[in-house]
Scaffold this motif. Structure first.
Motif, short mmCIF file in Angstrom:
data_model
loop_
_atom_site.label_atom_id
_atom_site.label_comp_id
_atom_site.label_asym_id
_atom_site.label_seq_id
_atom_site.Cartn_x
_atom_site.Cartn_y
_atom_site.Cartn_z
N ALA A 52 10.70 8.79 -2.88
CA ALA A 52 11.58 8.06 -1.96
C ALA A 52 11.97 6.69 -2.50
N ARG A 53 11.10 6.11 -3.33
CA ARG A 53 11.37 4.76 -3.83
C ARG A 53 11.19 4.72 -5.35
N PRO A 54 12.06 5.41 -6.08
CA PRO A 54 11.90 5.46 -7.54
C PRO A 54 11.95 4.08 -8.18
N ASN A 74 -0.26 9.67 -5.97
CA ASN A 74 0.40 8.70 -5.09
C ASN A 74 1.62 8.07 -5.77
N ARG A 75 1.50 7.80 -7.07
CA ARG A 75 2.66 7.23 -7.79
C ARG A 75 3.82 8.22 -7.77
N THR A 76 3.51 9.51 -7.95
CA THR A 76 4.56 10.54 -7.93
C THR A 76 5.20 10.62 -6.54
N LEU A 101 0.87 -1.17 0.00
CA LEU A 101 0.00 0.00 0.00
C LEU A 101 0.90 1.22 0.00
N PHE A 102 0.54 2.26 -0.73
CA PHE A 102 1.30 3.51 -0.64
C PHE A 102 0.39 4.71 -0.82
N GLY A 103 0.93 5.84 -0.47
CA GLY A 103 0.16 7.08 -0.54
C GLY A 103 0.82 8.10 0.35
N LEU A 163 6.39 -0.78 -10.37
CA LEU A 163 4.92 -0.87 -10.26
C LEU A 163 4.21 -0.14 -11.41
N ALA A 164 5.01 0.44 -12.32
CA ALA A 164 4.42 1.31 -13.34
C ALA A 164 3.31 0.61 -14.13
N ALA A 165 3.49 -0.65 -14.38
CA ALA A 165 2.49 -1.36 -15.19
C ALA A 165 1.48 -2.12 -14.34
#
Ligand SMILES: Cc1cc2nc3c(=O)[nH]c(=O)nc-3n(C[C@H](O)[C@H](O)[C@H](O)COP(=O)(O)OP(=O)(O)OC[C@H]3O[C@@H](n4cnc5c(N)ncnc54)[C@H](O)[C@@H]3O)c2cc1C
Ligand SMILES: C[S@@+](CC[C@H](N)C(=O)[O-])C[C@H]1O[C@@H](n2cnc3c(N)ncnc32)[C@H](O)[C@@H]1O
Length: 600
Positions: free
Chosen positions: A506-508, A499-501, A477-479, A514-516
């Motif tokens: 911190a975790r490029p 959230n992706r940005t 989960l992220f955000g 996870l891009a796809a």
């Protein structure tokens, strides 16, 4: 004589612990247990004094090795009434470690079970109040790690019996000051008894000056005499258990249900939708403190709440723990210095918070980080539903949406939006998250938040940097987004992109991986008060309370604040020091809100 430099004690040749600072013994090696029983238990008229009582409170000056408290627990188990509850408050300015206490108490196999219970739940040693749960003994112990006078000023309980066990008045005058004895009297229930090994004239006269009748009694062992003191009046139990309603079944409602249940009162939890329907329903939540530099009350509140939350999730909701430890990365210009202050402060247990340079932070994070951070060893990632479920288990449940209240005799009738009665209660606690604003009239602001959720084999290390990433049971989960004064809880595509940005900051590498991946989203509404302080306490009208304004830290704050509100509602001692109770008091909040505008 041996002992480590930082320890409050050294070990005498005969194995007895001796105070390094006061050069006095904690108890006599030959007959310490017998002396403890004679001077303190017998001296306070125990077990007779608790006969017929459902609740009994013991206070102690000088927790030390815990010998007196272990002897008390042992007597309580043998001679306490079935179902009665013992509440203990003990004060210690120079705490020892659990290992030191184990060594000190090893000489008394007779009370090994009580000693073991105490040692395995040994209180923290950071300044502040620490609660120790002893459910198998129907007892709780609050240890105040601070000067006796401060501790008594911060505690709002009333003791039925006091063990006055400082070192001898000549070696330890601070412990026997008149101001301390005055506070002992002020924190006593009618008919309270006090006992001590010393018959020093100043102590005798000091207790008498505070209203105690004092008598010398034949002493134990090498001590010729001891003191017994008693205040006028007679102790009594509170009346019948009140009928308690909790409105809302998020983490606030669940923590309240747990707290009332552990005090022997079965509440009714009223929930409009389903447990976890609001902000508390994400698949994972981080339990970590808010790091305010400096040692002020706000930082103390978060430190104590964090310690309590970790202890309770581990002991009572162990199945909810997904991961232990979290990395807080530097994210603003001032973070580096702020975090240095936190890491070197005494707010947290020694070693619990560690400052990491970028290279070590990268190791913890799982990919390269240009910034350092704090390693929070005890932080937890929990599965909210698995914490809420067991804590609601001791409560009755009703599905209904509370809309209004009406006075009904000495209690309250709680009604739904059609005016239909949901139930009649003596105590109503509002724990309805963002809906508390409407239900209580308190000026809470909504802060919309959306998290992004992915089912994946990737299990990231828990980390926060303004954004955060957590492992869930089946992925991550992220955000999260933060949008003030937005109370809409529908999922938005634009927020998933935000959230992706945020993750990529911190975790490029993880963000790229996870891009796809398709993301699920969950949006909910936090409730925030001015200055981001939570609200926990009485609403002003008899029987009405609130636990809310938990902002983005509900899982850290709710366990301790739930206990605080339950204690206020039932008239028993709160685990929260008075200064901290004041900063979360809704009355103070209303003053602030109407005073200097809405702040924060
Ligand atoms: C995106 C996001 C991420 C977050 N991440 C974290 C995190 O990692 N760690 C953390 O500590 N905190 C986190 N938070 C904050 C945390 O979720 C909240 O502080 C917490 O959930 C608040 O709990 P609560 O019980 O007060 O409110 P809620 O969980 O909102 O519960 C209120 C309950 O009351 C019910 N209710 C409402 N009105 C009524 C009514 N009239 N009658 C009966 N029932 C009613 C609702 O249905 C709901 O179940 C996050 C919040 C968001 C939005
Ligand atoms: C005689 S020992 C207590 C023994 C303890 N009751 C036991 O069962 O082991 C006295 C305790 O008081 C603590 N103490 C001394 N001065 C204090 C003060 N001013 N405030 C708080 N605690 C103090 C000491 O650190 C020590 O642990």
């Amino acid at each position: 004589v041996t002992g480590s430099e930082t320890s409050p004690l050294v070990w005498d040749a005969d194995g007895a612990p001796r105070s390094r600072r006061f050069d006095d013994i904690y108890f006599s090696k030959q007959d310490g247990l017998a002396e403890s029983r004679a001077v303190f238990l017998h001296g306070c008229g125990l077990p007779q004094a608790w006969g017929g009582r459902r609740r009994f409170t013991v206070g102690e000056l000088g927790f030390g090795t815990g010998l007196n408290i272990a002897a008390l627990l042992d007597l309580w188990r043998r001679e306490g009434a079935a179902g009665a509850r013992l509440s203990i408050f003990s004060i210690e300015a120079y705490p020892m470690t659990a290992d030191e206490a184990r060594r000190a108490l090893a000489g008394w196999p007779e009370i090994a079970e009580a000693s073991h219970a105490l040692i395995s739940a040994w209180p923290g040693r950071a300044p502040g109040f620490h609660r120790v749960d002893l459910p198998a003994w129907n007892a709780t112990l609050d240890v105040a790690v601070m000067e006796a006078e401060d501790a008594l000023a911060q505690w709002r309980g009333r003791a039925d019996a006091w063990f006055l066990d400082g070192f001898s008045p000549s070696a330890n005058p601070q412990m026997w000051r008149q101001e301390v004895l005055a506070l002992v009297a002020a924190r006593s229930a009618p008919g309270a008894r006090a006992a001590t090994f010393t018959v020093a004239g100043a102590v005798r006269r000091g207790l008498e000056a505070e209203g105690f009748s004092v008598a010398k009694r034949p002493g134990h062992g090498r001590k010729r005499e001891r003191l017994e003191a008693v205040l006028p009046g007679e102790g009594a139990d509170p009346g019948q258990s009140p009928r308690v309603a909790i409105v809302g079944a998020g983490i606030a409602g669940a923590a309240l249900a747990r707290a009332f249940t552990s005090l022997g009162v079965r509440p009714v939890v009223i929930e409009a939708t389903a447990p976890g329907a609001g902000a508390s329903g994400n698949p994972a939540a981080l339990v970590s403190p808010r790091f305010d530099a400096g040692g002020g009350p706000v930082a103390q509140l978060y430190a104590q709440a964090f310690a309590r939350a970790v202890r309770l999730y581990r002991s009572e909701a162990a199945g909810a723990v997904i991961a232990t430890g979290a990395l807080q990365l530097d994210s603003g210009d001032r973070d580096g210095r702020r975090f240095d202050v936190v890491a070197s402060s005494d707010l947290y247990e020694t070693g619990a918070i560690e400052r990491l340079p970028p290279q070590q932070a990268s190791g913890r994070l799982g990919e390269s980080s240009a910034v350092g951070g704090l390693w929070i060893a005890d932080a937890l990632t929990i599965e909210p539903a698995a914490a809420i479920r067991p804590w609601l288990a001791g409560a009755d449940r009703l599905q209904a949406a509370a809309a209004s209240l009406a006075r009904m005799g000495t209690g309250w009738s709680l009604r739904d939006s059609t005016g239909g009665q949901i139930g009649e209660f003596d105590v109503v606690v509002f724990a309805a998250g963002a809906a508390n604003a409407r239900l209580t009239g308190l000026p809470l602001r909504p802060v919309r938040g959306q998290v992004s959720i992915a089912a994946t084999r990737e299990r990231p290390a828990p980390a926060a940097w303004g954004g955060y990433v957590l492992p869930t049971r089946d992925g991550l989960l992220f955000g999260a987004t933060h949008d003030r004064d937005d109370a809409d809880d529908t999922v938005r595509d634009a927020d998933a992109a935000r959230n992706r940005t945020l993750l990529a900051k911190a975790r490029p590498a993880l963000a790229a991986a996870l891009a796809a991946t398709a993301l699920d989203g969950r949006a909910a509404v936090r409730a925030a008060g001015p200055n981001h302080l939570p609200l926990a306490g009485a609403l002003g009208e008899a029987g009405l309370f609130v636990l809310g304004g938990l902002g983005g830290r509900g899982f850290t704050l709710a366990p301790l604040l739930g206990e605080h509100v339950a204690a206020l509602a039932l008239g028993v001692a709160s685990p929260l020091p008075a200064t901290l109770a004041r900063i979360v008091d809704p009355a103070a909040f209303r003053e602030r809100a109407t005073g200097a505008g809405s702040g924060g």
